[in-house]
Structure formats: structure tokens, C-alpha cells
Design a protein around this motif. Sequence first.
Motif, PDB file in Angstrom:
ATOM      1  N   HIS A  16     -27.851  35.168  16.071  1.00  0.00           N
ATOM      2  CA  HIS A  16     -26.576  34.446  15.981  1.00  0.00           C
ATOM      3  C   HIS A  16     -25.710  34.718  17.211  1.00  0.00           C
ATOM      4  O   HIS A  16     -25.884  35.718  17.926  1.00  0.00           O
ATOM      5  CB  HIS A  16     -25.826  34.854  14.710  1.00  0.00           C
ATOM      6  N   THR A  60     -32.574  29.834   8.238  1.00  0.00           N
ATOM      7  CA  THR A  60     -31.461  30.681   8.640  1.00  0.00           C
ATOM      8  C   THR A  60     -31.140  31.728   7.583  1.00  0.00           C
ATOM      9  O   THR A  60     -31.364  31.519   6.385  1.00  0.00           O
ATOM     10  CB  THR A  60     -30.206  29.834   8.945  1.00  0.00           C
ATOM     11  N   GLU A  64     -22.742  33.408   7.366  1.00  0.00           N
ATOM     12  CA  GLU A  64     -22.069  32.298   8.040  1.00  0.00           C
ATOM     13  C   GLU A  64     -22.344  32.251   9.528  1.00  0.00           C
ATOM     14  O   GLU A  64     -22.541  31.175  10.109  1.00  0.00           O
ATOM     15  CB  GLU A  64     -20.563  32.397   7.776  1.00  0.00           C
ATOM     16  N   CYS A  66     -24.906  33.023  11.204  1.00  0.00           N
ATOM     17  CA  CYS A  66     -26.221  32.445  11.505  1.00  0.00           C
ATOM     18  C   CYS A  66     -26.247  30.952  11.204  1.00  0.00           C
ATOM     19  O   CYS A  66     -26.788  30.153  11.977  1.00  0.00           O
ATOM     20  CB  CYS A  66     -27.306  33.167  10.707  1.00  0.00           C
ATOM     21  N   ARG A  67     -25.675  30.563  10.088  1.00  0.00           N
ATOM     22  CA  ARG A  67     -25.667  29.145   9.733  1.00  0.00           C
ATOM     23  C   ARG A  67     -24.908  28.328  10.776  1.00  0.00           C
ATOM     24  O   ARG A  67     -25.333  27.244  11.164  1.00  0.00           O
ATOM     25  CB  ARG A  67     -25.070  28.943   8.340  1.00  0.00           C
ATOM     26  N   GLU A  71     -26.398  25.262  13.382  1.00  0.00           N
ATOM     27  CA  GLU A  71     -25.917  23.902  13.144  1.00  0.00           C
ATOM     28  C   GLU A  71     -26.066  22.954  14.339  1.00  0.00           C
ATOM     29  O   GLU A  71     -26.550  21.829  14.169  1.00  0.00           O
ATOM     30  CB  GLU A  71     -24.458  23.932  12.677  1.00  0.00           C
ATOM     31  N   PRO A  81     -31.095  22.757   7.919  1.00  0.00           N
ATOM     32  CA  PRO A  81     -31.491  24.165   7.869  1.00  0.00           C
ATOM     33  C   PRO A  81     -31.747  24.638   6.442  1.00  0.00           C
ATOM     34  O   PRO A  81     -31.055  24.227   5.502  1.00  0.00           O
ATOM     35  CB  PRO A  81     -30.280  24.891   8.470  1.00  0.00           C
ATOM     36  N   VAL A  83     -31.916  27.946   4.010  1.00  0.00           N
ATOM     37  CA  VAL A  83     -31.471  29.335   3.915  1.00  0.00           C
ATOM     38  C   VAL A  83     -32.552  30.177   3.240  1.00  0.00           C
ATOM     39  O   VAL A  83     -33.094  29.790   2.207  1.00  0.00           O
ATOM     40  CB  VAL A  83     -30.151  29.429   3.128  1.00  0.00           C
TER      41      VAL A  83
END
Length: 241
Positions: A16, A60, A64, A66-67, A71, A81, A83
Motif C-alpha cells: 500500500h 486486496t 482501507e 490497501c483497498r 482502486e 478488487p 478482499v
Amino acid sequence: MGTPEHASATLILLRHGLTAVTGSILAGRSPGIDLDERGRLQAEDTARRLAGLHLDAIVTSPLERCRRTAEPLAGALGLEPVVDERFSECDYGTWTGRTLEELKDEPEWPVVQQHPSAARFPGGESLAQVSARAVEAVRDWNARLAAASTTGHPRYLVCAHGDVIKAVAADALGMHLDLFQRIQVDPCSVTAVRYTAARPFLLRLNDVGATADGLAPPPQEEGRHGSGDAVVGGGAGAARP
């Protein structure tokens, strides 16, 4: 293609981007830690770097930061993506939210540095558990995507955390977990592994693009010899851009 647990696939590991606390506070699984402006720029730059790739999936960590990092690339490639909790950050237990500077005085710190295979964070996970779940997740995704692939060799990206990526890279290199602190994984760096039925091949490690970022000593090390300690959680790298 080999047995399912040794399915062929190329895995791209993306750490990230930077947050306001990266490299100073051990964020762990603290909620609400989003990318800062530098991290958002890193994520956009990484999306431009990788947008020419065909990916079969983007996976991912649930956290948050990483998400948000995944994106821009997911949008550019038209992928949703997925999770996977197994790629989440280490549960650092009572170390979570504390500064790295104060953690250096904890009795567990030398174990984390020198004997990580025996390290368990107070009230949290052991690094061996982190390694086991992350490597298991990689084998699972390799087999799952290979079974659905028309080419038999899928390519996918996982956006995760420094210690998670170091553990997967160490496994690919056949390194004992006690050596994984020798690996550095900077924010928004790319590490890539090609898995085959015979063995994995490490294609990239801590790749931050066509720059010299990370080659000079970090600011706190300039002009003196560093302690040699690895930064728990991965650190801020060269703090690009």
C-alpha cells in the motif's frame, strides 16, 4: 501445470501507499488509516505503470489503505478488487498504534529482529502465523485462477502490507523466516513471483520504478551507521513522491 498446490501463476505483490503514520506509528489493523496525498499520488503512479498488464484478478487486504491503493489500477483495468482477509496486516496486538521509537525498548523487539520465527506480538499474532496464512492464500489463488485460466498461467495482483509481502518473498526464495528481516519492501513497491510446478522464481523485489528512490540512506541514517534493525511494519521507504 502440476498439482493444484503447485499451480503455475505470476503473482504481483503491491504494498500500500504512504499514510500519515507510515514509518512512525505501527498502524497494524487500526481502522480508518487511509492514504495521505503522497500515498494517493503513489497509487495513481503505480496504476499508470501497471495499466498495460493483463491481470486475471486484483486481490486486496481488507484494510482501507490497501483497498485505496488498488482502486486506481482496478479502475484502469476494469476489475473489481476481491478482499481476502488472509492478506491482512499482522495483528500486532498491544503494539498496535504505538510509535516505533518506543517499541524498540520492548523486550520482544530483539526477538522480532533476530529470531522472527519465534516472535509473537503481545495479545496478537506470531510472524509465523502471518507467513503461514499469506503463503496458504497465495497457493489457493494460484490454483483457483489456474483452473479458470484459458492459458494455464494466470497473472494477478495482491495489494498487501510490508511484513506480509516479505513473508511471501522469503517463502519464494526458500529462506527461513528468521532471514526475512533482510528483505525491504517500500510503500507502493512491486514484488513479483512466477510460480511453476518445479519452483518459484523471484522476478522483482521492492521495485519502485525507474528511479533511484531507496538507494540513498534514509534521512535518519545519513552521516552515521544505522542500527541494522528492520522497521517493523515496513517503514516509509524513501517517502515518495
